[in-house]
Design an enzyme around this catalytic site. Structure first.
Site, PDB file in Angstrom:
ATOM      1  N   LYS A 134       0.500  -0.930   0.281  1.00  0.00           N
ATOM      2  CA  LYS A 134      -0.518   0.515  -0.080  1.00  0.00           C
ATOM      3  C   LYS A 134       0.736   1.101   0.004  1.00  0.00           C
ATOM      4  O   LYS A 134       1.586   1.363   1.093  1.00  0.00           O
ATOM      5  CB  LYS A 134      -1.342  -0.312   1.109  1.00  0.00           C
ATOM      6  CG  LYS A 134      -2.452   0.932   1.292  1.00  0.00           C
ATOM      7  CD  LYS A 134      -2.958   2.019   2.142  1.00  0.00           C
ATOM      8  CE  LYS A 134      -1.693   2.410   2.970  1.00  0.00           C
ATOM      9  NZ  LYS A 134      -1.865   3.954   1.926  1.00  0.00           N
ATOM     10  N   GLY A 187       6.860   4.937   8.556  1.00  0.00           N
ATOM     11  CA  GLY A 187       6.147   6.396   8.829  1.00  0.00           C
ATOM     12  C   GLY A 187       5.893   6.645  10.176  1.00  0.00           C
ATOM     13  O   GLY A 187       7.195   6.611  11.124  1.00  0.00           O
ATOM     14  N   THR A 240       5.632   7.384  13.931  1.00  0.00           N
ATOM     15  CA  THR A 240       5.790   5.851  15.746  1.00  0.00           C
ATOM     16  C   THR A 240       4.291   6.074  15.708  1.00  0.00           C
ATOM     17  O   THR A 240       4.337   5.044  15.930  1.00  0.00           O
ATOM     18  CB  THR A 240       5.936   7.016  16.381  1.00  0.00           C
ATOM     19  OG1 THR A 240       7.992   7.258  16.197  1.00  0.00           O
ATOM     20  CG2 THR A 240       6.684   6.519  17.597  1.00  0.00           C
ATOM     21  N   GLY A 265       3.151   3.896  13.372  1.00  0.00           N
ATOM     22  CA  GLY A 265       3.522   1.912  14.090  1.00  0.00           C
ATOM     23  C   GLY A 265       2.965   1.544  14.622  1.00  0.00           C
ATOM     24  O   GLY A 265       2.808   0.197  14.780  1.00  0.00           O
ATOM     25  N   GLU A 297      10.004   1.069  10.589  1.00  0.00           N
ATOM     26  CA  GLU A 297      11.180   1.807  10.244  1.00  0.00           C
ATOM     27  C   GLU A 297       9.853   3.228  10.799  1.00  0.00           C
ATOM     28  O   GLU A 297       9.232   4.190   9.932  1.00  0.00           O
ATOM     29  CB  GLU A 297      11.370   1.961   9.549  1.00  0.00           C
ATOM     30  CG  GLU A 297      12.982   2.581   8.357  1.00  0.00           C
ATOM     31  CD  GLU A 297      12.517   3.657   9.239  1.00  0.00           C
ATOM     32  OE1 GLU A 297      12.544   5.388  10.015  1.00  0.00           O
ATOM     33  OE2 GLU A 297      12.629   4.146   7.102  1.00  0.00           O
ATOM     34  N   CYS A 301      13.806  10.983   7.819  1.00  0.00           N
ATOM     35  CA  CYS A 301      13.006  10.436   9.376  1.00  0.00           C
ATOM     36  C   CYS A 301      14.574  10.082  10.014  1.00  0.00           C
ATOM     37  O   CYS A 301      14.393  10.706  10.845  1.00  0.00           O
ATOM     38  CB  CYS A 301      12.829   9.138   8.659  1.00  0.00           C
ATOM     39  SG  CYS A 301      13.841   8.328   7.362  1.00  0.00           S
ATOM     40  N   GLU A 338       9.319  15.399  15.763  1.00  0.00           N
ATOM     41  CA  GLU A 338       9.166  15.623  14.829  1.00  0.00           C
ATOM     42  C   GLU A 338       8.947  16.848  13.668  1.00  0.00           C
ATOM     43  O   GLU A 338       7.974  16.680  13.416  1.00  0.00           O
ATOM     44  CB  GLU A 338       9.045  13.906  13.969  1.00  0.00           C
ATOM     45  CG  GLU A 338       9.567  13.516  12.464  1.00  0.00           C
ATOM     46  CD  GLU A 338       9.122  12.391  12.363  1.00  0.00           C
ATOM     47  OE1 GLU A 338       8.895  11.754  12.424  1.00  0.00           O
ATOM     48  OE2 GLU A 338      10.376  11.732  12.143  1.00  0.00           O
TER      49      GLU A 338
END
Ligand code: NAI
Ligand code: MG
Length: 501
Positions: free
Chosen positions: A191, A244, A246, A249, A267, A301, A405
């Protein structure tokens, strides 16, 4: 001495794109079951590029069925060396179409054409070729056990793998996912990010052309909470790989746990410390820190987004960095001289602006930047999602811009006094993706590299990537290692066979 003016480089033409883009399931290009599609947008202009079939649970179900069929069919029986040959053929096909793919990446993502051509494409090719080489070398071993037995391990594919990738490096993230998964003999459902589905579909078309059997590769574009969630929670998917944010995730890992406990690799985000000591080659450190933050519009990232500079050289460093950043060429991503294009979406542009406002409010000093659209932009780009290269100084550890981030062209420069202090402050984060150290003192370089809790530490360089170099995060930056030999483990089940003799 006479000088001749170098002729201005010509703008690269954006590629032509079909108005409707279907998805790939079981070797067939199909519309979504629901009949829905979504627009993908050119971030440099805000204009729609085309409509893309919008997958959700029903399409993911079909794709997973097709992938399972492929595992049980010719793909499952193919020689390992045959898988390697197919991966090399795919790399050759990508190379033969590299100009078109680079232009398509620039159109859909907004990254400068020079970056697409000189960074994304070569790294993508290197990754496929690297894993082509591994296809017939990922073997088990025999081992002695007590008693009269013959014992050995087999490295088998995990099975059907789901892969969810982000929009910042679409071609490259696809390669990091597909290379090891296919080398190890898995079939897959990808995806792509809803912001950037186009290059994934083009590479899937090339994969079909070079002869991957139907169903080995399925690409279902769509949104996270629908298509992505269906993949992560699917009972017949054996592994999910995600790159993507956190927070996302965590959702993916929860979905895996609440369904069939599929294997998970993640990741995720970062807030990487980049540490410049006074004894460093300051000009090299400026280059590295500038590139390590502003590359790819800051949408990395591993961005060196906490730039620690030793007190003794702080003022000099800030002065030089500001001068360099002011000269950054922001604009039309199809112009070969452009260094910075738009952010990927309006959403990201707004988010970054929000961080800049919070930075000012919390007392950081805005040296340059902060406006959305550089005044030099032409009218056609007036609605693009540009953000001016921005530098904050006097940033303190507890400020929002030093903790979260930002994923944009916003540099935060922090001051430090000594080694122990910067190690402690560098590690004061939930993240642990990357770090860098700039110094000519070898002992210091090694000490700091070992003390910083990060998956990758660069010494006197930044953003050096290679398919052979394992990559991933400590702490909340992820689980598992992509690239290198380690990525084979993500896509392999180890079977132990013990036979009485
Ligand atoms: P995201 O993590 O939500 O999206 C990445 C991928 O996950 C996309 O394909 C998306 O469709 C999918 N996804 C979203 N929700 C999902 C769900 N519930 N289940 C399964 N899949 C799902 O990132 P987003 O929203 O695009 O960006 C937000 C922030 O995340 C950025 O500002 C940046 O800070 C960070 N980010 C970090 C990346 C990295 O490489 N570390 C890459 C992209 C974003
Ligand atoms: Mg999201």
């Amino acid at each position: 001495m006479t000088t001749t003016a170098t002729p201005a480089k010509a703008r690269v033409n954006p590629p032509k794109v079909k108005a409707q883009q279907p998805m790939l399931i079981g070797g067939k290009w199909v519309a979504s079951v629901s009949g829905k599609s979504f627009s993908t947008v050119d971030p440099a202009t805000g204009q729609t590029i085309c409509e893309v079939a919008e997958g959700d649970k029903a399409d993911i179900d079909l794709a997973v069925k097709a992938a399972r069929l492929a595992m049980d069919g010719p793909w499952g029986r193919m020689n390992a060396s045959g898988r390697g040959r197919l991966l090399n053929k795919l790399a050759d096909a990508i190379e033969a179409n590299k100009e078109e793919l680079a232009a398509l990446e620039t159109l859909d993502n907004g990254k400068p054409i020079a970056d697409s051509l000189n960074a994304d494409l070569p790294l993508t090719l290197q990754c496929y070729r690297y894993y082509a080489g591994w296809a017939d070398k990922n073997h088990g071993s025999t081992f002695p056990v007590d008693g009269s037995f013959f014992s050995y391990t087999r490295h088998e594919p995990v099975g059907v793998v789901g892969q969810i990738i982000p929009w910042n490096f679409p071609l490259l993230m696809q390669a990091w996912k597909w290379g090891p998964a296919l080398a190890c003999g898995n079939s897959l459902v990808l995806k792509p990010a809803e912001q950037t589905p186009l290059t994934a579909l083009k590479v899937a078309e090339l994969a079909q052309e070079v002869g991957f059997p139907d169903g080995v590769i399925n690409v279902v574009p769509g949104f996270g909470p629908t298509a992505g969630a269906a993949l992560a929670s699917h009972m017949n998917v054996d592994k999910i790989a995600f790159t993507g944010e956190t927070g996302t995730g965590k959702i993916v890992m929860t979905a895996a746990a609440n369904s069939n406990l599929k294997r998970v690799s993640l990741e995720l985000g970062g807030k990487s410390p980049n540490v410049v000591f006074a004894d460093a080659d300051i000009d090299a450190a400026i280059e590295g820190a500038y590139f390590g933050l502003f590359f790819n519009q800051g949408q990395c990232c591993v961005a060196g987004s906490r730039l620690f500079v030793e007190e003794k050289v702080y003022d000099e460093f800030v002065e030089k960095m500001t001068r360099k950043t002011k000269a950054r060429r922001v604009g039309d991503p199809f112009h070969p001289d452009t260094e910075q294009g738009p952010q990927v979406s309006k959403e990201q542009q707004d988010r970054i602006r929000g961080f800049i406002e919070v930075g000012k409010k919390e007392g950081a000093r805005l040296l340059i930047g902060g406006a959305d659209v550089p005044s030099s932009l032409s009218a056609v780009h007036a609605n693009g999602y540009f953000v001016e290269p921005t530098v904050f100084t006097d940033v303190r550890d507890e400020m929002t811009i030093a903790q979260e981030e930002i994923f944009g062209p916003v540099m935060s420069i922090l001051k430090f006094k000594d080694v122990n202090e910067v190690i402690e402050r560098g590690n004061r984060t939930f993240y642990g993706l990357a770090a860098a150290v700039w110094t000519k003192d070898l002992q210091k370089a090694i000490r700091v590299s070992h003390a910083l809790k990060a998956g990758t530490v660069w010494v006197n360089c930044y953003d050096v990537f290679d398919a052979a170099a394992p990559f991933g995060g400590f702490k909340m930056s992820g689980i598992g290692r992509e690239l290198g030999q380690y990525a084979l483990q993500l896509y392999t089940e180890v079977k132990t066979v013990i036979m009485a003799v």
